[in-house]
Design an enzyme around this catalytic site. Structure first.
Site, short mmCIF file in Angstrom:
data_model
loop_
_atom_site.label_atom_id
_atom_site.label_comp_id
_atom_site.label_asym_id
_atom_site.label_seq_id
_atom_site.Cartn_x
_atom_site.Cartn_y
_atom_site.Cartn_z
CE LYS A 1 28.28 -88.15 23.82
NZ LYS A 1 27.15 -88.70 23.24
CD GLU B 1 22.33 -89.55 30.24
OE1 GLU B 1 22.68 -90.74 30.08
OE2 GLU B 1 22.86 -88.60 29.64
CB SER C 1 32.09 -91.47 24.94
OG SER C 1 32.17 -92.50 23.97
CG HIS D 1 2.50 -78.16 24.57
ND1 HIS D 1 1.57 -79.17 24.71
CD2 HIS D 1 1.88 -77.03 25.00
CE1 HIS D 1 0.43 -78.67 25.18
NE2 HIS D 1 0.60 -77.37 25.38
#
Ligand code: ARG
Length: 462
Positions: free
Chosen positions: A287, A294, A281, A160
């Protein structure tokens, strides 16, 4: 370039350019060129052996097809997505006829594009599935190498997405490898079932010419000939099975990448992806994003979509061949390309990542990950499990109320106020590494057992 379509005899009117382009598949099926040529060479040799075409014509066909194959391989011949080419089968036959005249016109005896495309697609998968299986083995191998490096590094295991029990990083990476090894097995299963030669099925009903199917199958390296001509040209379950095995593998990669992205967050800080496997970024100068993870996760959407495309194309198709089936290749080719590139990218990313084992170890304190071990400690001392579970739960509550971050921070007296079975050895037993070492059953997270799993998995992918 061949100008004539194969079916020009029956139909006087030609489709308009846009309509012709709509029904053409050359842009997609040109990747079957070498398979189509191999199929035609085996077919022509058999036709000559059976006395259906002259041996001299078969020899010419074979020589010219060999030449076309080398021209394609060297780049001398480039198949453009031209408006006058319908598909790879008509292209190769047309070219052959253009170069050889009548001999070229002999090659299609006893054959239909329906069994031809079923053959080419299978030949292609017989080439490509072993490549994918190899990529899977290499990727599992990389995971096992990293697992071996970190077989003793404790980290929280989650259920979880809540800290559950201490595990080792090696154990977690082995879990990923085990999934990829099954994916490799699923592709082998698909390959085993699709390993049948459909040639001789004709359009749907076989052929009245005295073909000899076995020798064609042998020449092309097939294990078997297909059982039923109608089935052989109408079904694409083999493509569906392959797409399914691929989409399962991609879902696995997607989940590994989800873990990776979570671990790469500031909040977790379990992994530092190397700079070459990260992106920046355009606006936020600080970043360092896990874009590769992803994008792999994102591509699992495509492969799931391709699976749905294929199964939807098949559903409701009357037997036998229908042009709808032409949609099969684009979907599966896309899935194959996605899996291949994602495995390579994932492998690169994982092999160069730095695991922050200090952060992982620190995260083992604070979430009461040792609570199950406290209960098992009491069970080992003779307490019934349910009572032990309740006792450990009360101890956890005591700790939270007292602001203590782990069971080991309690004094022995306070522990004994919940159960007299607690003894001084409890403090050693509840250290994260001790918890992990205790789980030494086959399949468990103990470092020694993880190293055994690594050895066993390495044997499976050898
Ligand atoms: N391009 C077609 C396909 O991919 C080849 C088979 C064509 N057969 C036919 N009867 N139109 O399915």
């Amino acid at each position: 370039m061949p100008k004539q379509v194969l079916w020009a005899g029956r139909l006087k009117e030609k489709p308009e350019a846009e309509a012709f382009a709509f029904q053409a598949s050359i842009g997609v099926d040109r990747r079957l060129a070498l398979d189509d040529i191999a199929g035609s060479r085996a077919h022509a040799a058999m036709l000559a052996k059976q006395g259906i075409i002259p041996a001299a014509a078969a020899a010419k066909i074979d020589r010219e097809l060999g030449r076309i194959a080398s021209e394609l391989e060297s780049g001398k011949l480039v198949i453009e997505d031209g408006s006058h080419i319908e598909d790879i089968h008509s292209y190769i036959e047309g070219l052959l006829t253009e170069r050889l005249g009548d001999a070229g016109r002999m090659v299609h005896a006893g054959r239909s594009r329906n069994d031809q495309v079923a053959l080419d697609f299978r030949l292609y998968l017989k080439r490509v599935i072993p490549e994918l299986r190899n990529e899977l083995a290499l990727t599992a191998g990389t995971l096992l190498d990293r697992a071996e490096e970190h077989s003793g590094a404790v980290m929280p295991g989650y259920t979880h997405l809540q800290r559950a029990q201490p595990v080792t990083l090696g154990f977690h990476l082995c879990a990923w490898a085990a999934a990829l090894i099954r994916d490799r097995g699923r592709l082998a299963d698909a390959l085993e079932r699709l390993d049948e030669c459909p040639l001789g099925s004709g359009a749907l009903a076989g052929s009245g010419l005295p073909l000899e199917r076995r020798s064609v199958a042998d020449a092309l390296g097939f294990a078997r000939i297909s059982l039923n001509a109608m089935d052989a040209v109408a079904d694409r379950d083999f493509a569906l099975e392959t797409a399914s095995a691929i989409s399962i593998a991609m879902v696995h990669l997607s989940r590994f990448c989800e873990d990776t992205a979570i671990w790469a967050s500031e909040e977790f800080g379990f992994i530092s992806l190397s700079e070459s496997w990260s992106t920046g970024s355009s606006i936020m100068p600080q970043k360092k994003n896990p874009d590769f993870a992803e994008l792999i996760r994102g591509k699992a959407g495509r492969t799931t979509g391709n699976l749905v495309t294929l199964i939807t194309v098949l559903k409701g198709l009357p037997y036998a061949y229908n042009k709808d089936l032409q949609e099969d290749k684009e979907a599966l080719f896309d899935s194959i390309d996605a899996l291949r590139s994602c495995l390579r990218m994932f492998r690169g990313m994982v092999s160069q990542a730095a695991f922050n084992t200090g952060r992982m170890k620190a995260a083992c304190t604070g979430g009461f990950l040792e609570a199950t071990d406290a209960a098992e400690y009491l069970v080992r001392k003779g307490m019934p499990f349910r009572t032990a579970h309740e006792t450990a739960a009360l101890v956890v509550r005591d700790c939270i109320e007292a602001g203590e971050r782990s069971v080991a921070q309690r004094s022995l007296e306070k522990l004994q106020s919940r159960s007299k079975l607690f003894a001084p050895d409890v403090f050693e037993a509840l250290k994260p590494l001790a918890c992990v070492k205790a789980r030494s059953l086959p399949g468990g997270t103990a470092p020694k057992e993880v190293r055994r799993q690594i050895r066993e998995m390495r044997k499976l992918i050898k």
